[in-house]
Design a protein around this motif. Structure first.
Motif: not given
Length: 195
Positions: A28-29, A38-45
């Motif tokens: 994804c990165v 941008g940074i919001f495409s990284i999944p957050i647990p």
């Protein structure tokens, strides 16, 4: 004997740049084509607690916070509420009023066991007909229940001194209202006008 070919500094830098590009464009990165978040495409647990809470809130609203609209009552008879609160509704209302803290295993836990529920109808009456906005002419039917919950509660503390506190005769009383509407008059289903 042959001499090994050594890469030049430019070739080494280009090789390093190609390796970094290849590694950063996996998943994804990385370098992608088209618009990105941008940074919001990284999944957050996210904790499963929030998912369970959202599902429980929706289930409570869907099952118990809506007021149904039933057909008209039969002339000459007294309407009787036939739907006492379910065990699920009583336990959910009890958990809302007295939540059990999540606890930390081996430090602090609370258990509720041997649950018995007694339901008693207190009142069952119907209001005179009146006009309700968005419903029309209707009667509000009230049914009030007293629900007594008998259970045993065990509090387990593991730190600093391990011990458990048992309450074998814990009792809690809840009052639950089951209100619903009855239509009044000759109720016809809505039909689309023909042109």
């Amino acid at each position: 004997m042959t001499t090994p070919i050594r890469p030049t500094a430019t070739q080494a830098i280009l090789g390093l740049l190609a390796a970094v590009t290849a590694l950063s464009s996996v998943g994804c990165v990385g370098i992608t084509t088209g618009p990105t978040l941008g940074i919001f495409s990284i999944p957050i647990p996210v904790s499963p607690y929030y998912q369970k809470k959202a599902e429980d809130d929706f289930r409570w609203k869907e099952r118990y916070e809506r007021v149904p609209i039933l057909g008209p009552t039969t002339h000459g008879t007294t309407p009787v509420a036939l739907d006492p609160p379910s065990d699920d509704e009583v336990i959910r209302a009890f958990e809302k009023a007295n939540p059990v803290a999540g606890g930390v295993p081996l430090l602090y836990e609370r258990q509720r066991n041997n649950v018995r529920i007694i339901k008693e109808k207190i009142t069952d009456y119907i209001d005179p007909p009146r006009f309700y906005p968005l419903i029309g002419p209707a009667q509000l039917h009230h049914a009030h229940y007293k629900c007594t919950i008998y259970y045993s509660q065990r509090d387990i503390a593991g730190y600093p001194v391990p011990h458990s506190l048992d309450d074998e005769e814990a009792v809690e009383t809840l009052y639950i209202d089951h209100n619903h509407f009855h239509m009044v008059g000759d109720v016809e289903p809505y039909q689309t006008p023909t042109l």
